[in-house]
Each structure stands twice: as C-alpha cells, then as structure tokens.
Design an enzyme around this catalytic site. Structure first.
Site, short mmCIF file in Angstrom:
data_model
loop_
_atom_site.label_atom_id
_atom_site.label_comp_id
_atom_site.label_asym_id
_atom_site.label_seq_id
_atom_site.Cartn_x
_atom_site.Cartn_y
_atom_site.Cartn_z
N ASP A 100 -5.16 34.80 21.64
CA ASP A 100 -3.95 35.84 22.25
C ASP A 100 -2.72 35.23 20.84
OD1 ASP A 100 -2.48 36.23 24.41
OD2 ASP A 100 -2.95 34.98 26.14
N ASP A 202 -0.68 40.19 23.65
CA ASP A 202 0.60 40.20 25.11
C ASP A 202 1.10 40.85 24.85
OD1 ASP A 202 1.12 38.27 27.21
OD2 ASP A 202 2.80 37.80 25.47
N GLU A 266 -3.04 43.47 26.29
CA GLU A 266 -2.62 43.02 28.13
C GLU A 266 -1.29 44.99 27.72
OE1 GLU A 266 0.05 40.36 30.82
OE2 GLU A 266 0.52 41.10 28.38
N HIS A 328 -4.26 33.83 34.30
CA HIS A 328 -3.78 33.29 34.53
C HIS A 328 -2.67 34.02 34.69
CE1 HIS A 328 -2.24 35.60 31.28
NE2 HIS A 328 -1.74 34.02 30.83
N ASP A 329 -2.42 34.96 35.69
CA ASP A 329 -0.79 35.33 36.30
C ASP A 329 -0.87 35.87 37.16
OD1 ASP A 329 0.32 35.16 33.39
OD2 ASP A 329 -0.14 36.92 33.08
C1 NOJ Z 1 1.87 38.35 29.04
C2 NOJ Z 1 1.31 37.17 29.13
O1 NOJ Z 1 -0.66 36.98 30.35
C3 NOJ Z 1 1.59 36.06 30.48
O2 NOJ Z 1 1.38 34.81 30.95
C4 NOJ Z 1 3.18 36.08 30.02
O3 NOJ Z 1 4.22 35.05 30.18
C5 NOJ Z 1 4.12 37.38 29.63
N1 NOJ Z 1 3.18 38.10 29.00
C6 NOJ Z 1 4.62 36.86 28.35
O4 NOJ Z 1 4.91 36.56 27.44
#
Ligand code: NOJ
Length: 532
Positions: A100, A202, A266, A328-329
């Site tokens: 990541d 990210d 992402e 994870h979000d």
């Molecule tokens: C996306 C990530 O998946 C998340 O967990 C993170 O808080 C934000 N980007 C900020 O980096």
C-alpha cells in the site's frame, strides 16, 4: 491449466490489514512476522496476490495512512529484515506482494512537512499546498475534508493555511512540484528493488487538484441525516483533475522498468470517470483501478446486472476489470447482505470477469463487530458520530482457532474479536466441510481449474425473476452461473440452448446433476453449470 494471461488478471488478491491479521510478537497488534507465519493458510486457501495495508512508521492518526517515513517499517509491525523474509516466503509459495503506497498525503510528522511548515522560504515549502487566507480572511476556498470539517488548517507560525483532503494530520503533497514527484518515485523504486510486485495506490483520484482552487459546487442531493458532511459539496475541483493522468502514466513507466509489476488504485468515482484511470494504449496508467460499484449497488439482480454491464461497456479496449465486495473502510459484507447471501456473494465475486479482491475475514463470514463507544479509535467515526461510518467494526482481529484470543495473540488484542469467534474461526471452519471457508476454498480451486472462470468472456443471460445469471465462455468451455437473491425458491430457465451438468452448488450438493435447460434454485442458492 496453461494460461497466457497475466498473473494479475488470473490471480486472486487478498487484502491483509496487518494490525489485525496475526500477532507474531505478543503485543496485541498484528505484524509482519505474523503474516509470514500464516502464509500457509493463504496458500491452502488458494490466494495468489497479497495486498498489505501500510506498515510504515506513522503516528497512527489514521492507522498507518499517515506516513512519517516511506522507506522504513514501523517497529510495531517489525523490522526491515522481517519485511524481506515475508517477501521471500511469499515468493517461495508463488505468491505476489502489493504494497500500500500513500502518495497523496504524508503525516504531519514527516520530516518533509516539518521542514515545509518551518518557514515560508524553506526549500520544501512548496512540497505541500500552502495558501494565504481567502478574501474574507477565512480559508482559501470551501473545500471539505473527507473525514469531516474544512480541508484547510491554519498555521499560526507562518500565517498560511495548508490543505488536507483527509485529517489535518495528513497534509496533501503538492504533486505539481517536480521535486515531490522525483522523491516519491524514488520511494517506489526503493520497494521495487526489494522485490515487491506492485503497489496499491491510496486515494489516487485526489492526487492533483484545480490549480485555481475554485470552490466546489453544492450537492443538491445532500442528506445530512444519512451522509457525512463531506458530501455537502461535489468534489468537482478538489479531485479527479486531468493532470493526474500524466503522473500516473509516468508511474506506470517507472514500475515497468522493474519488469512485470503492477499498479492497483483506489478510486471512488463512477465508472465513466473511473475508466480514465486505465489510461490509453499509448499512455497506459493503472493495471487495475479498483471500483466500489458492487458495494454501492443495491443487492438486487437487476441493479447488479446494470452495474456490471455499465462497467463492462465503459472499459477501454484491452482493459481488465477488477471487483471487490469489502475492504477495511466499508461495513462487512456479511452484515450488509445478511449471512444467508454470503455464498452467492462469493460466487459472484469469484466468477465475474476480472481480478477479484477478498478482504481478510470475509471468507469466514465475520460480521461487523460492535465496538463500545468508549473504545472507538477510528477518526472517521469520531468526527462523524451517529452515521455508522466507523471502521473499527470491520478491522477486528482474525480468529484463527479456539485458543485464548482466538490464536491471534497471546494478549488482549487492540480491537475486540468477533463475539462468535469460538465457533467462527479458521480452525473450526477447516474441520467443517460445509463451512463458508471450505466453500471459498472450493470456489477458488474451481476458478483455477477452469479458464472460462478466470479469463473467459462474460455475457449476462435472462434466466428468471430474482436471479442473476451469466455465461463465462472461453474457447469451447462454457459455464453458466446462476444466483438466487431471494429467500424463496426460484426457477432457472435461461434463454437459448443450455444443457449441461452442475459443477458446484453453494449448498455443497448437486454436483454432476444433469441440467436439461431448467432447474429449481433453493433460497439463496447459487449454481455453476458446465454447458455442452
Ligand atoms: C483510503 C484508505 O483505504 C483509508 O483507510 C484511509 O483512511 C484513506 N484513504 C486516507 O489515506
């Protein structure tokens, strides 16, 4: 099966949230040594590619997505030697590692930012986005932060604002400054030299913003009862700027210097804008831009069919899709869809055309784990209370067995375990042939042994109400996948001449049953039928 497709097209990605995968050193938090110890499990399950969430030094304001040193390992996760061991151990098993990488922002504790904020004439001042107050003396524009509040933080000492798309502890880098790009590309080279197989990028749609910093327009559909404050505006000028694309093309060339390496990104954008992140044949960008459409689409066959068709129709020539159902979000898959639907969810994800990503623990059917208010850690939840945005409930430790702390750690873990861990754990499900885990394993195995399921063509078919059905076809192999979204029995009657044999039912029976053009699907049942 001999395949000419790329490893990242046929492979299955498994997302590891390191704090919660396996604790190797007994401090209650997962680490690199823990991941290495559990590689046998991932190999047994049939995983090809691991995406590892950030393990770099960080003050942990956003649990590792606020990085204070890009080319080191946080002692909480172990040492660089343990990182090297993990890569070597994964490669010995023919597994690839994606790291990541967080290019949009650093931690406020990164030495670059410390320098940048030290004075207006520091050589690194322009590495971040600094601006004078707006005409009324307030922030330079109306942009909002993803995690709540405004996106500008006033710096008393130098009397300017800096921009942060997420937390104020995560200042955005200024990618319009060539030195930033050069420094970040060096970071990428550092890890590529170590032998990693690519990066998950990210927040990549935030990388460049409108240079004029124009105000974002209001969102006419905003509902404060349901949506976070960020959604009050449409992120027209603060994100998805066309200048991101040349940067990503250069990044693609960089990873290609190291051979067969990939970029996964992402991107929270609708399909018509997301597909731009593949680039063009002359200027390719990401290999796999992650889309979140299956998470946001209502869990109904017509809606899902429309989403899949929409993405497929928009794909540029030669582009390869990629799908996921959890991360994870976002709330856990089993909680969003209900436990009864987890098997057909797995069938959908693992038979759609494209590279699937599984999120750790979804193979066990773990649901959101309630975290008492006083133990909430996630800044997103803290800044937006009451909206159910909390990410702690989906980041809880992997339950491995029946021993204390579910075999995850020798001590109390940093977040609670799923309450049903004594039954819902890896060891228990391994022993139960009818478990969800064994079903995933079977499905992954089937996928590997049928080219139609990994690299075939994809065609939706009409098959009856309440059902989603499609054909996966390669050369002479044709597989029909039919999924029942209802809690009632449904009749599968695909159009066209369909005769064949069942190869898999989500219920574990019916193998080899003859399919003569129609079949009854039990509630929540999915079938894979080999035609011809
Ligand atoms: C996306 C990530 O998946 C998340 O967990 C993170 O808080 C934000 N980007 C900020 O980096």
């Amino acid at each position: 099966m001999i395949s000419t497709a790329n490893w990242w097209e046929t492979g299955v990605i498994y997302q590891i949230y390191p704090r919660s995968f396996m604790d190797g050193n007994g401090d209650g938090v997962g680490d690199l040594a823990g991941i290495t110890r559990r590689l046998d499990y991932l190999q047994w399950l049939g995983i090809d590619i691991l995406w590892i969430c950030p393990v770099f030094p960080s003050p942990m304001a956003d649990f590792g997505y606020d990085i204070s040193a890009y080319t080191a390992v946080h002692p909480l996760f172990g040492t660089m030697a343990e990182f090297d061991d993990l890569i070597a151990a994964a490669h010995r098993r023919d597994m690839r590692i994606l790291l990541d990488f967080v290019p949009n922002h650093t931690s406020e504790e990164h030495p670059w930012f410390i320098e940048s904020r030290s004075s207006r004439d520091n050589p690194r001042r322009d590495w971040y986005i600094w601006r004078d107050p707006g005409p009324n003396g307030g922030p330079p524009n109306n942009w909002l932060a993803n995690f709540g509040g405004i996106a500008w933080e006033w710096d008393e000492a130098t009397e300017q604002y800096y921009y942060h798309a997420y937390l104020k502890q995560q200042p955005d880098l200024n990618w319009r400054n060539a030195e930033v790009e050069a420094a970040m590309f060096e970071v990428m080279r550092f890890w590529l030299r170590k032998g990693i197989d690519g990066f998950r990028l990210d927040a990549i749609w935030h990388l460049a913003k409108d240079p004029l910093l124009r105000n974002n327009p209001p969102n006419p559909d905003f509902d404060p009862q349901r949506q976070r404050s960020y959604d009050a505006l449409r992120e027209i000028f603060s994100a998805d700027h066309p200048d991101i694309h040349p940067i990503l093309h250069r990044m693609r060339r960089l990873v290609e210097e190291f051979g067969d390496k990939i970029l996964l990104g992402e991107i929270y954008l609708p399909p018509e804008r997301l597909v731009a992140y593949y680039g063009s044949p002359r200027a390719p960008e990401l290999h796999l831009p992650h889309n979140f459409e299956l998470i946001f689409t209502p869990w109904r066959p017509e809606a899902l069919a429309a989403t899949i068709r929409c993405l497929e129709d928009q794909l540029p020539e030669g582009a390869w899709p990629t799908w996921l159902l959890g991360n994870h979000d976002r709330p856990r898959l089993a909680s969003r869809l209900g436990p009864a639907q987890t098997r057909i969810a797995a069938m959908l994800l693992l038979t759609l055309r494209g590279t699937p990503t599984l999120y750790q623990g979804d193979e066990l059917g773990i649901e959101n784990v309630p975290v008492p208010k006083e133990h909430i850690l996630d800044p997103w939840e803290k800044n937006n209370p009451g909206l159910g945005l909390g990410r702690d409930p989906v980041r809880t430790p992997m339950p491995w067995d029946e021993s204390a702390y579910a075999g995850f750690s020798r001590v109390e873990p940093w977040l609670p375990l799923n309450q049903d861990w004594p039954q819902r754990n890896v060891a228990a499900q391994k022993k139960d042939r009818g478990s969800l885990l064994m079903f995933y394993r079977h499905l992954l195995d089937l996928r590997r042994s049928h080219a139609a399921l990994t690299s075939g063509n994809f065609r939706l078919v009409q098959a009856g109400d309440g059902l989603l059905a499609y054909l996966c076809e390669q050369k002479r192999e044709r597989m029909l996948v039919a999924l029942n979204f209802e809690k009632d029995k449904k009749m599968l009657r695909p159009t066209g001449n369909c005769l064949g044999r069942v190869v898999l039912s989500s219920e574990g029976d019916r193998k080899d049953e003859i399919f003569s053009g129609q079949a009854r699907l039990r509630p929540h049942e999915g079938l894979i039928i080999r035609l011809g």
